[in-house]
Motif scaffolding. Structure first.
Motif, short mmCIF file in Angstrom:
data_model
loop_
_atom_site.label_atom_id
_atom_site.label_comp_id
_atom_site.label_asym_id
_atom_site.label_seq_id
_atom_site.Cartn_x
_atom_site.Cartn_y
_atom_site.Cartn_z
N GLN A 90 0.83 -1.21 0.00
CA GLN A 90 0.00 0.00 0.00
C GLN A 90 0.86 1.26 0.00
OE1 GLN A 90 -4.02 -1.62 2.16
NE2 GLN A 90 -3.16 0.24 2.91
N SER A 91 1.99 1.24 0.70
CA SER A 91 2.87 2.41 0.74
C SER A 91 3.44 2.71 -0.65
CB SER A 91 4.00 2.21 1.75
OG SER A 91 4.75 1.06 1.43
N SER A 92 3.79 1.68 -1.40
CA SER A 92 4.29 1.86 -2.77
C SER A 92 3.19 2.36 -3.69
CB SER A 92 4.86 0.55 -3.31
OG SER A 92 5.93 0.11 -2.53
N LEU A 93 1.99 1.88 -3.48
CA LEU A 93 0.85 2.33 -4.28
C LEU A 93 0.60 3.81 -4.03
CD1 LEU A 93 -1.49 1.64 -6.18
CD2 LEU A 93 -2.78 0.87 -4.19
N ALA A 94 0.65 4.23 -2.76
CA ALA A 94 0.47 5.65 -2.42
C ALA A 94 1.53 6.50 -3.08
CB ALA A 94 0.50 5.82 -0.90
N GLU A 95 2.78 6.04 -3.02
CA GLU A 95 3.88 6.77 -3.63
C GLU A 95 3.69 6.89 -5.14
OE1 GLU A 95 8.57 6.00 -4.18
OE2 GLU A 95 7.80 5.76 -2.14
N GLU A 96 3.32 5.79 -5.77
CA GLU A 96 3.10 5.78 -7.23
C GLU A 96 1.99 6.75 -7.64
OE1 GLU A 96 3.49 4.21 -11.22
OE2 GLU A 96 4.71 3.66 -9.49
N VAL A 134 -5.00 6.48 0.27
CA VAL A 134 -4.93 5.25 -0.50
C VAL A 134 -5.55 4.10 0.29
CG1 VAL A 134 -3.35 3.55 -1.52
CG2 VAL A 134 -3.00 5.98 -1.92
N THR A 135 -5.33 4.07 1.60
CA THR A 135 -5.93 3.03 2.44
C THR A 135 -7.44 3.07 2.31
OG1 THR A 135 -4.09 3.05 3.99
CG2 THR A 135 -6.17 2.18 4.80
N GLN A 136 -8.01 4.26 2.36
CA GLN A 136 -9.47 4.39 2.23
C GLN A 136 -9.95 3.91 0.87
OE1 GLN A 136 -9.86 8.55 3.20
NE2 GLN A 136 -10.22 8.12 5.37
N SER A 137 -9.24 4.29 -0.19
CA SER A 137 -9.62 3.85 -1.54
C SER A 137 -9.52 2.33 -1.66
CB SER A 137 -8.71 4.48 -2.60
OG SER A 137 -8.90 5.86 -2.65
N VAL A 138 -8.43 1.77 -1.15
CA VAL A 138 -8.21 0.33 -1.24
C VAL A 138 -9.29 -0.42 -0.44
CG1 VAL A 138 -6.65 -1.55 -0.54
CG2 VAL A 138 -5.76 0.44 -1.78
N GLU A 139 -9.64 0.08 0.72
CA GLU A 139 -10.68 -0.57 1.52
C GLU A 139 -12.01 -0.61 0.76
OE1 GLU A 139 -10.56 1.65 5.18
OE2 GLU A 139 -8.96 0.40 6.01
N ALA A 140 -12.35 0.52 0.11
CA ALA A 140 -13.59 0.57 -0.67
C ALA A 140 -13.52 -0.38 -1.86
CB ALA A 140 -13.86 2.00 -1.15
N LEU A 141 -12.40 -0.40 -2.55
CA LEU A 141 -12.24 -1.30 -3.69
C LEU A 141 -12.27 -2.77 -3.25
CD1 LEU A 141 -9.46 0.71 -5.56
CD2 LEU A 141 -11.80 0.32 -6.39
N GLU A 142 -11.74 -3.03 -2.08
CA GLU A 142 -11.76 -4.40 -1.55
C GLU A 142 -13.19 -4.83 -1.22
OE1 GLU A 142 -9.04 -6.97 1.50
OE2 GLU A 142 -9.76 -5.03 2.24
#
Length: 151
Positions: free
Chosen positions: A53-59, A67-75
């Motif tokens: 997730q940290s690499s995704l946020a950086e990208e 990004v955590t919030q977005s990933v949680e929703a997508l999950e």
């Protein structure tokens, strides 16, 4: 008095037009089921494969919490899955699910379609000219950003 336009005024106009363009694209993509921001998350995962997730946020150039919030929703929607990294038990790896792969393809196509509708009105010559202008703007932005980092 000069007849040439003020660069700051043109810059403000560019920002206003790009803001409205982004809203139109996002609205059209949302109607198809996936926002522009969420499609960008999925596109990174489609291009790069599973990421921490940290690499995704950086990208994405976003704060890790966003990004955590977005990933949680997508999950929750079954578009991504998170697993514990075998290398670092504290890190979560995010990867696309098969449903996520389909969603990113549909979202990308919806975005491309609306952009095509908007920009095809320009014609080939104007599009080529705009492409060159955007190169110049991109270079100037990079220079301003590097000057800012030095200051």
């Amino acid at each position: 008095m000069s007849d040439s336009p003020d660069p700051a005024d043109i810059g403000l106009r560019y920002l206003a037009v790009s803001y409205h363009l982004r809203r139109v694209v996002d609205a059209r993509m949302n109607a198809g089921g996936l926002s522009l921001a969420r499609t960008k998350v999925l596109e990174v995962l489609a291009r790069r494969g599973p990421l921490a997730q940290s690499s995704l946020a950086e990208e994405l150039g976003q704060a890790p919490r966003s990004v955590t919030q977005s990933v949680e929703a997508l999950e929750r929607e079954g578009l991504v899955e998170r697993t514990t990294s075998s290398e670092d038990r504290r890190a979560k790896l995010v990867s696309l699910t098969p449903q996520g792969s389909k969603a990113v393809a549909a979202g990308t196509e919806a975005g491309r379609k609306v952009l095509h509708e908007i920009f095809e009105a320009m014609g080939a010559e104007d599009l080529a000219r705009l492409d060159k202008i955007l190169d110049v703007i991109g270079t100037a932005v990079a220079t301003a950003a590097s000057d800012e980092a030095v200051s």
